[in-house]
Design a protein around this motif. Structure first.
Motif, PDB file in Angstrom:
ATOM      1  N   TYR A  85      31.365 -20.999  31.517  1.00  0.00           N
ATOM      2  CA  TYR A  85      32.058 -20.473  32.692  1.00  0.00           C
ATOM      3  C   TYR A  85      31.975 -21.386  33.922  1.00  0.00           C
ATOM      4  O   TYR A  85      32.958 -21.491  34.664  1.00  0.00           O
ATOM      5  N   PRO A  86      30.821 -22.048  34.181  1.00  0.00           N
ATOM      6  CA  PRO A  86      30.795 -22.920  35.373  1.00  0.00           C
ATOM      7  C   PRO A  86      31.902 -23.973  35.358  1.00  0.00           C
ATOM      8  O   PRO A  86      32.514 -24.249  36.399  1.00  0.00           O
ATOM      9  N   ILE A  87      32.194 -24.535  34.176  1.00  0.00           N
ATOM     10  CA  ILE A  87      33.249 -25.554  34.070  1.00  0.00           C
ATOM     11  C   ILE A  87      34.609 -24.937  34.380  1.00  0.00           C
ATOM     12  O   ILE A  87      35.408 -25.498  35.147  1.00  0.00           O
ATOM     13  N   LEU A  88      34.877 -23.754  33.805  1.00  0.00           N
ATOM     14  CA  LEU A  88      36.169 -23.088  34.053  1.00  0.00           C
ATOM     15  C   LEU A  88      36.334 -22.736  35.527  1.00  0.00           C
ATOM     16  O   LEU A  88      37.419 -22.881  36.103  1.00  0.00           O
ATOM     17  N   ILE A  89      35.252 -22.256  36.133  1.00  0.00           N
ATOM     18  CA  ILE A  89      35.316 -21.879  37.552  1.00  0.00           C
ATOM     19  C   ILE A  89      35.544 -23.114  38.420  1.00  0.00           C
ATOM     20  O   ILE A  89      36.376 -23.101  39.338  1.00  0.00           O
ATOM     21  N   GLU A  90      34.831 -24.202  38.123  1.00  0.00           N
ATOM     22  CA  GLU A  90      35.009 -25.443  38.883  1.00  0.00           C
ATOM     23  C   GLU A  90      36.452 -25.951  38.797  1.00  0.00           C
ATOM     24  O   GLU A  90      37.025 -26.406  39.786  1.00  0.00           O
ATOM     25  N   GLN A  91      37.027 -25.860  37.606  1.00  0.00           N
ATOM     26  CA  GLN A  91      38.402 -26.328  37.415  1.00  0.00           C
ATOM     27  C   GLN A  91      39.392 -25.562  38.280  1.00  0.00           C
ATOM     28  O   GLN A  91      40.426 -26.102  38.689  1.00  0.00           O
ATOM     29  N   ASN A  92      39.084 -24.291  38.559  1.00  0.00           N
ATOM     30  CA  ASN A  92      40.035 -23.438  39.272  1.00  0.00           C
ATOM     31  C   ASN A  92      39.684 -23.189  40.729  1.00  0.00           C
ATOM     32  O   ASN A  92      40.554 -22.830  41.519  1.00  0.00           O
ATOM     33  N   PHE A  93      38.407 -23.376  41.088  1.00  0.00           N
ATOM     34  CA  PHE A  93      37.990 -23.170  42.478  1.00  0.00           C
ATOM     35  C   PHE A  93      37.590 -24.476  43.166  1.00  0.00           C
ATOM     36  O   PHE A  93      37.428 -24.500  44.381  1.00  0.00           O
ATOM     37  N   GLY A  94      37.374 -25.531  42.378  1.00  0.00           N
ATOM     38  CA  GLY A  94      36.928 -26.797  42.966  1.00  0.00           C
ATOM     39  C   GLY A  94      35.422 -26.909  43.049  1.00  0.00           C
ATOM     40  O   GLY A  94      34.883 -28.002  43.209  1.00  0.00           O
ATOM     41  N   GLN A  95      34.723 -25.769  42.951  1.00  0.00           N
ATOM     42  CA  GLN A  95      33.267 -25.787  42.982  1.00  0.00           C
ATOM     43  C   GLN A  95      32.730 -24.518  42.340  1.00  0.00           C
ATOM     44  O   GLN A  95      33.437 -23.518  42.214  1.00  0.00           O
ATOM     45  N   CYS A  96      31.472 -24.594  41.883  1.00  0.00           N
ATOM     46  CA  CYS A  96      30.785 -23.418  41.332  1.00  0.00           C
ATOM     47  C   CYS A  96      29.299 -23.594  41.593  1.00  0.00           C
ATOM     48  O   CYS A  96      28.704 -24.607  41.193  1.00  0.00           O
ATOM     49  N   THR A  97      28.699 -22.632  42.258  1.00  0.00           N
ATOM     50  CA  THR A  97      27.273 -22.691  42.593  1.00  0.00           C
ATOM     51  C   THR A  97      26.489 -21.751  41.685  1.00  0.00           C
ATOM     52  O   THR A  97      26.884 -20.596  41.511  1.00  0.00           O
ATOM     53  N   THR A  98      25.398 -22.250  41.133  1.00  0.00           N
ATOM     54  CA  THR A  98      24.500 -21.392  40.353  1.00  0.00           C
ATOM     55  C   THR A  98      23.458 -20.799  41.300  1.00  0.00           C
ATOM     56  O   THR A  98      22.598 -21.514  41.825  1.00  0.00           O
ATOM     57  N   LYS A  99      23.549 -19.502  41.548  1.00  0.00           N
ATOM     58  CA  LYS A  99      22.638 -18.826  42.486  1.00  0.00           C
ATOM     59  C   LYS A  99      21.312 -18.461  41.825  1.00  0.00           C
ATOM     60  O   LYS A  99      20.297 -18.319  42.490  1.00  0.00           O
ATOM     61  N   ALA A 100      21.354 -18.258  40.503  1.00  0.00           N
ATOM     62  CA  ALA A 100      20.130 -17.905  39.774  1.00  0.00           C
ATOM     63  C   ALA A 100      20.293 -18.330  38.327  1.00  0.00           C
ATOM     64  O   ALA A 100      21.411 -18.382  37.803  1.00  0.00           O
ATOM     65  N   ASP A 101      19.172 -18.642  37.681  1.00  0.00           N
ATOM     66  CA  ASP A 101      19.159 -18.979  36.262  1.00  0.00           C
ATOM     67  C   ASP A 101      17.851 -18.432  35.693  1.00  0.00           C
ATOM     68  O   ASP A 101      16.804 -19.053  35.806  1.00  0.00           O
ATOM     69  N   GLN A 102      17.916 -17.237  35.134  1.00  0.00           N
ATOM     70  CA  GLN A 102      16.696 -16.590  34.644  1.00  0.00           C
ATOM     71  C   GLN A 102      17.003 -15.626  33.505  1.00  0.00           C
ATOM     72  O   GLN A 102      18.101 -15.083  33.415  1.00  0.00           O
ATOM     73  N   GLN A 103      16.035 -15.452  32.634  1.00  0.00           N
ATOM     74  CA  GLN A 103      16.123 -14.523  31.496  1.00  0.00           C
ATOM     75  C   GLN A 103      17.383 -14.747  30.656  1.00  0.00           C
ATOM     76  O   GLN A 103      17.961 -13.812  30.115  1.00  0.00           O
ATOM     77  N   GLY A 104      17.812 -16.012  30.577  1.00  0.00           N
ATOM     78  CA  GLY A 104      18.968 -16.349  29.754  1.00  0.00           C
ATOM     79  C   GLY A 104      20.308 -16.141  30.427  1.00  0.00           C
ATOM     80  O   GLY A 104      21.354 -16.303  29.787  1.00  0.00           O
TER      81      GLY A 104
END
Length: 341
Positions: free
Chosen positions: A310-329
């Protein structure tokens, strides 16, 4: 044609009169039934409802049985055991003693387990077993009393940074008995969501919708789902927590394409199951098409399994994608449309 439908056609001599098909495959089964059979369909999946409408079928969408009369029922086994219990109870309440209820399903979909759920209501007989599918017949020998829809809902409590929420979840709804990990990871970030007109895409039992409404009484929540049981659960969750009904608009959708325009935010723990199948179409479309439903400066918040792209798809359509959290998978992903200066 779906192999479950082929089993039904092979056993067509058992069918007669007005036959209600429940959770039927989206194929051309109805056109293959005998001419003297008056068929109708009940579905709680809005995509399937649209399909049957396009086939000019007599179709009912919702959480309750259609009001019209029927003589027999064919149930295509749903994924959730609790949902089958709900269907059986309501069907048997409506039919007379001696009437037939047929159950059709794939072995990998749990048809043998499902057949055992019919046993308390009468005599069950296996009619067919082929193509990894089975068809069973129940002859009703026992009546049941009606139960209110609310009596079928599971309730559980979710602790949020702004106090407790009581969640009401009907049979078959995602995360029916407890809070799923993905939503639990997302919840602490919801107070960062911009206020205003917010869509909860794939609302499920209404955890995200209710919390967003609780955070700000001025928020207008559009709770969207393909599943009628999810939409009704969200209504129940709002009522249980005494949230303002005017804050909520419940909307059956086929995908993000059906969302309102000029939203301040879209928040989602997106769905990726269609029955027992894995299906990423709805969530990938969300990443690709959310932007056109947001106003300038609007926000997209998604929680998703870490392994998904999803980060790649979001970046392609919004120009950027920020990961706010990465936990528990799970990852909490954020993007916004650039405000015009």
């Amino acid at each position: 044609m779906d192999p479950r439908s082929e089993v039904v056609i092979r056993q067509h001599e058992y069918l007669s009169g007005r036959v209600l098909l429940i959770n039927a495959p989206t194929d051309d089964l109805i056109s293959h039934l005998e001419q003297d059979i008056e068929s109708s369909v009940w579905t709680w999946n809005f995509n399937e409802y649209q399909y049957f409408l396009s086939q000019q079928a007599n179709v009912h969408f919702g959480v309750t049985l259609p009001e019209h009369e029927f003589d027999q029922v064919i149930i295509f086994v749903p994924k959730a055991k609790e949902l089958l219990n709900y269907i059986l109870h309501n069907v048997i309440h409506r039919l007379s003693l001696g009437a037939s209820v047929f159950l059709v399903g794939e072995k990998k979909g749990g048809v043998e387990r499902a057949a055992k759920q019919m046993q308390p209501f009468g005599k069950t007989t296996k009619l067919d077993s082929a193509r990894h599918c089975q068809m069973w017949q129940l002859s009703i020998e026992k009546t049941v009393t009606s139960k209110n829809l609310a009596d079928w809902a599971q309730q559980y409590t979710v602790n949020t940074p702004n106090g407790e929420l009581t969640i009401c979840a009907l049979p078959g709804v995602f995360s029916q008995k407890n809070l799923d990990v993905g939503t639990a990871v997302l919840l602490p970030y919801l107070n960062q969501v911009t206020s205003g007109k917010i869509a909860d895409f794939g609302c499920g039992a209404g955890v995200i919708s209710a919390y967003l409404a609780k955070l700000n009484p001025k928020n207008r929540i559009f709770a969207m789902d393909v599943d009628a049981f999810a939409l009704e659960s969200t209504r129940m969750t709002f009522a249980k927590n005494q949230l303002t009904p005017e804050q909520l608009e419940v909307k059956a959708v086929t995908g993000i394409e059906d969302a309102p325009l000029f939203l301040h935010a879209i928040v989602s723990n997106p769905p990726f199951h269609q029955g027992i199948q894995t299906n990423y179409n709805a969530s990938e479309n969300l990443c690709k098409n959310a932007r056109r439903h947001l106003k300038s400066g609007g926000e997209l918040w998604i929680v998703a399994n870490r392994f998904l792209n999803y980060p790649i798809l979001i970046e392609q359509n919004f120009g950027q994608c920020t990961t706010k959290a990465d936990q528990q998978g799970f990852k909490v992903l954020f993007a916004n449309t650039q405000k015009k200066s």
